[in-house]
Design an enzyme around this catalytic site. Structure first.
Site, mmCIF file in Angstrom:
data_model
loop_
_atom_site.group_PDB
_atom_site.id
_atom_site.type_symbol
_atom_site.label_atom_id
_atom_site.label_comp_id
_atom_site.label_asym_id
_atom_site.label_seq_id
_atom_site.Cartn_x
_atom_site.Cartn_y
_atom_site.Cartn_z
ATOM 1 N N ASP A 1 0.913 -1.110 0.082
ATOM 2 C CA ASP A 1 -0.012 0.103 0.071
ATOM 3 C C ASP A 1 0.878 1.253 0.000
ATOM 4 O O ASP A 1 1.999 1.231 0.267
ATOM 5 C CB ASP A 1 -0.844 0.010 1.309
ATOM 6 C CG ASP A 1 -1.846 1.193 1.313
ATOM 7 O OD1 ASP A 1 -2.334 1.707 0.268
ATOM 8 O OD2 ASP A 1 -1.986 1.666 2.524
ATOM 9 N N ASP B 1 -0.168 5.042 1.297
ATOM 10 C CA ASP B 1 -0.341 5.876 2.203
ATOM 11 C C ASP B 1 -0.294 5.276 3.652
ATOM 12 O O ASP B 1 -0.873 4.300 3.813
ATOM 13 C CB ASP B 1 -1.557 6.578 1.932
ATOM 14 C CG ASP B 1 -1.892 7.441 0.534
ATOM 15 O OD1 ASP B 1 -1.266 8.265 0.553
ATOM 16 O OD2 ASP B 1 -2.713 6.799 -0.289
ATOM 17 N N LYS C 1 -4.998 16.230 -0.663
ATOM 18 C CA LYS C 1 -3.825 15.774 -1.628
ATOM 19 C C LYS C 1 -3.300 17.068 -2.146
ATOM 20 O O LYS C 1 -1.986 17.228 -2.220
ATOM 21 C CB LYS C 1 -4.302 14.956 -2.550
ATOM 22 C CG LYS C 1 -4.755 13.669 -2.049
ATOM 23 C CD LYS C 1 -5.335 12.562 -3.135
ATOM 24 C CE LYS C 1 -5.648 11.359 -2.789
ATOM 25 N NZ LYS C 1 -6.814 11.427 -1.947
ATOM 26 N N ASN D 1 -4.938 2.871 -2.985
ATOM 27 C CA ASN D 1 -6.324 3.493 -3.551
ATOM 28 C C ASN D 1 -6.119 4.875 -4.167
ATOM 29 O O ASN D 1 -7.110 5.511 -4.598
ATOM 30 C CB ASN D 1 -7.277 3.548 -2.281
ATOM 31 C CG ASN D 1 -7.816 2.146 -2.024
ATOM 32 O OD1 ASN D 1 -7.669 1.372 -2.881
ATOM 33 N ND2 ASN D 1 -8.490 2.007 -0.709
ATOM 34 N N LYS E 1 -9.792 -0.546 -2.611
ATOM 35 C CA LYS E 1 -9.828 -1.462 -1.643
ATOM 36 C C LYS E 1 -10.785 -1.002 -0.487
ATOM 37 O O LYS E 1 -10.756 0.143 -0.284
ATOM 38 C CB LYS E 1 -8.591 -1.544 -0.884
ATOM 39 C CG LYS E 1 -7.343 -2.339 -2.003
ATOM 40 C CD LYS E 1 -5.982 -2.175 -1.325
ATOM 41 C CE LYS E 1 -5.578 -0.753 -0.879
ATOM 42 N NZ LYS E 1 -4.184 -0.551 -0.282
ATOM 43 N N ASP F 1 -1.539 -0.419 6.128
ATOM 44 C CA ASP F 1 -1.752 -0.134 7.387
ATOM 45 C C ASP F 1 -3.042 -0.016 7.758
ATOM 46 O O ASP F 1 -3.417 0.000 8.878
ATOM 47 C CB ASP F 1 -1.233 1.536 7.373
ATOM 48 C CG ASP F 1 -2.158 2.135 6.668
ATOM 49 O OD1 ASP F 1 -3.192 3.105 7.011
ATOM 50 O OD2 ASP F 1 -1.845 1.999 5.230
ATOM 51 N N ARG G 1 -5.408 -11.334 15.562
ATOM 52 C CA ARG G 1 -6.181 -12.519 14.774
ATOM 53 C C ARG G 1 -5.843 -12.460 13.220
ATOM 54 O O ARG G 1 -5.878 -13.590 12.654
ATOM 55 C CB ARG G 1 -7.581 -12.173 14.855
ATOM 56 C CG ARG G 1 -8.542 -13.358 14.216
ATOM 57 C CD ARG G 1 -9.990 -12.893 14.402
ATOM 58 N NE ARG G 1 -10.403 -13.200 15.687
ATOM 59 C CZ ARG G 1 -11.616 -13.328 16.505
ATOM 60 N NH1 ARG G 1 -12.371 -12.577 15.690
ATOM 61 N NH2 ARG G 1 -11.792 -13.722 17.560
#
Length: 573
Positions: free
Chosen positions: A94, A96, A274, A310, A347, A406, A512
């Site tokens: 990923d 960010d 952004k 994303n 995602k 993250d 988990r």
């Protein structure tokens, strides 16, 4: 008549006309079988040890073993499950908060301020512009009660640990008045409670609490609580009737939540945040030369790398050029570091039905209409797509993919539950958590002593005992020490990972679903790419290993019911 070993060997040697070398081999095998084997101490083992050495190892008592080697805590990658890096074929990232490390609290302050401006634009009072982001207030993993306006921290079983209204932590008695069962029911999650479990939601939690305080205290406005149905009446707080001097506001806690949530989403969707990051990148994103080194080593080791983000292409291009541009002459363009580049992946939808893959024109940023082939091409950029198409075009099997992210839900849970990807969760808060652990070793040791004293008080008491010992003072000291430890992490909510001696809801999700977790991806540079991570399984209460093999000094005390990799390092310091 029985033959002696020597005569038997001589007879067989003469009959079969074996060579002397063959005879020596037979004689050596006989000696190895019948003569006592050498025993090996730990200090005598080869590096790595042979089969013979391990088969004849003299075990030391557990209490005599030296501390197991561990890397410095701030460089460690913690393992919940076994994972061999040399078995990973694909390494996905990923962007960010994973490869792009946002500077805190500058980035959170930016998101906080921009959201306030958007709220003012839709009619909120100008006075809220005076509010300021407080990095010491929120943590991840909180539940926001949309009906009653509270921020809740819960443990791994759904029990409410802390309840904060605005910036005020409520007493246990008042919390019980709000929530008599003191439990968050599964059916209420998402419907009534909103889980703030991403890094992007930290400023959102702070702003919501600040707005509750602003309207109820500074603006003198009462916010209406909403009880969604008759079944929730048991959970309604004992509100007094509103004073006639305070006007009934045309806003509810639920409406306040929706306004903050929608404006927070909007500043990402319309590019507001952004735009600010692009204009002042050095302020908001940390420059990490280690990224180029890490990706280069992965590729030289035969790994296939891919970027799955994303973010839009224009933003991805700017950030990755900032991080990777000019770092290595063998990679003249940032895209050269990745075998596959996918932007606007949407995602977690990508891991479900997804969308169609489209190619991005890297010159204009527009989408092409051309047909996508049956394989990805390095240097090209793709938009959208789905896991089904990704696997078809790459042949990547779930257990052979290690994905770095993250977002506990969009990056970790969905990719693991649906497709079996292995994963590494980036948890930047670990820097703070580990620092507090180190600085509060004495308090943790004091808790171990207090728990030991408690166990001793009840030693020998059984069902014939009729007079309970007075442990009021002891409980007071335990509570006081626990409060001091919690406050060292965060005076409102305590540790991100723990609630007293129990794991938090966030910790439960990490344990988990995350195979590995660490404070930042660069910590993997401290491990060889053939490293074998070994999970630290939490025993059941009857399986507390230390009870059987170690004396009291290494007993885990209040942590024996759940020993995470993060907590276990305290004992080795």
């Amino acid at each position: 008549m029985a033959q002696t070993p020597g005569k038997l060997f001589n007879l067989r040697f003469s009959q079969s006309e074996m060579t002397s070398e063959e005879f020596k081999k037979i004689e050596q095998r006989y000696k190895e079988k019948h003569q006592p084997q050498k025993k090996y101490q730990l200090s005598e083992l080869s590096h790595p040890p042979t089969d013979e050495e391990l088969s004849n190892l003299i075990d030391l008592p557990a209490s005599s073993l030296p501390p197991k080697y561990k890397r410095p805590s701030n460089q460690r990658v913690f393992a919940n499950r076994d994972l061999r890096l040399d078995r990973m074929e694909f390494f996905g990232f990923d962007m960010d908060y994973t490869l792009a490390i946002y500077n805190s609290p500058d980035f959170e302050q930016l998101a906080y301020d921009l959201t306030i401006s958007k709220l003012i634009n839709i009619g909120y009072p100008e006075g809220i512009r005076s509010l300021r982001y407080d990095p010491s207030f929120p943590i991840r993993g909180l539940f926001l009660d949309k009906d009653l306006g509270n921020l809740l921290k819960i443990d791994n079983y759904g029990n409410i640990v802390f309840c904060v209204h605005g910036r005020s932590r409520l007493s246990k008695s008042l919390t019980e008045a709000y929530y008599p069962s003191m439990v968050i029911r599964n059916e209420d999650i998402t419907r009534r409670f909103y889980l703030l479990n991403t890094l992007f939601t930290i400023p959102e939690a702070c702003l919501y609490g600040d707005l509750v305080d602003f309207f109820e205290k500074e603006a003198g406005v009462r916010i209406a609580d909403q009880v969604a149905d008759e079944g929730e009446l048991d959970e309604a707080p004992p509100h007094d009737k509103p004073s006639p001097k305070i006007p009934q506001a045309d806003i509810s806690y639920a409406n306040l939540f929706l306004d903050v949530r929608s404006m927070m989403d909007l500043l990402h969707a319309d590019g507001s945040i952004k735009k600010e990051v692009v204009a002042n990148t050095t302020k908001y994103i940390r420059k990490t030369p280690e990224l180029a080194i890490f990706l280069d080593r992965l590729k030289k080791n035969g790994g296939k790398t891919f970027l799955l983000t994303n973010s839009e292409y224009y933003y991805t291009k700017h950030v990755m050029t900032y991080l990777l541009g000019g770092q290595n002459p063998n990679y003249p363009d940032w895209k050269d570091y990745f075998n596959i580049t996918i932007v606007e992946a949407q995602k977690p939808r990508f891991f479900g039905d997804g969308t169609t893959f489209r190619e991005v024109d890297v010159q204009t940023g527009h989408l092409k209409i051309t047909r996508i082939g049956d394989k990805f091409e390095q240097g090209k950029v793709y938009q959208g797509g789905s896991m089904t198409l990704f696997q078809k075009m790459t042949g990547a099997k779930g257990s052979k993919v290690l994905y770095f992210g993250d977002h506990i839900f969009a990056d970790i849970i969905k990719s693991k539950k649906i497709h079996g990807w292995r994963n590494l969760l980036v948890v930047p808060e670990l820097h703070h958590e580990l620092d507090v652990l180190e600085k509060n070793k004495d308090k943790y040791n004091h808790l171990l002593n207090l728990e030991f004293i408690k166990a001793e008080i009840f030693r020998g008491l059984d069902s014939e005992s009729t007079t309970p010992p007075d442990v009021t003072v002891l409980r007071k000291h335990i509570k006081k020490t626990n409060s001091e430890v919690n406050a060292a992490y965060n005076k409102y909510f305590g540790s991100l990972f723990r609630s007293g001696s129990k794991p938090s809801f966030f910790a439960m999700q990490v344990q988990r679903y995350a195979d590995l977790y660490t404070s930042e991806y660069m910590n993997l540079l401290h491990y060889p790419l053939f490293y074998e991570f070994t999970g630290n399984a939490a025993p059941l209460p009857h399986e507390a290993f230390d009870d059987y093999i170690a004396p009291y000094p290494s007993h885990p005390g209040p942590f024996h019911l759940h020993r995470s990799p993060l907590i276990s390092f305290i004992k080795t310091k």
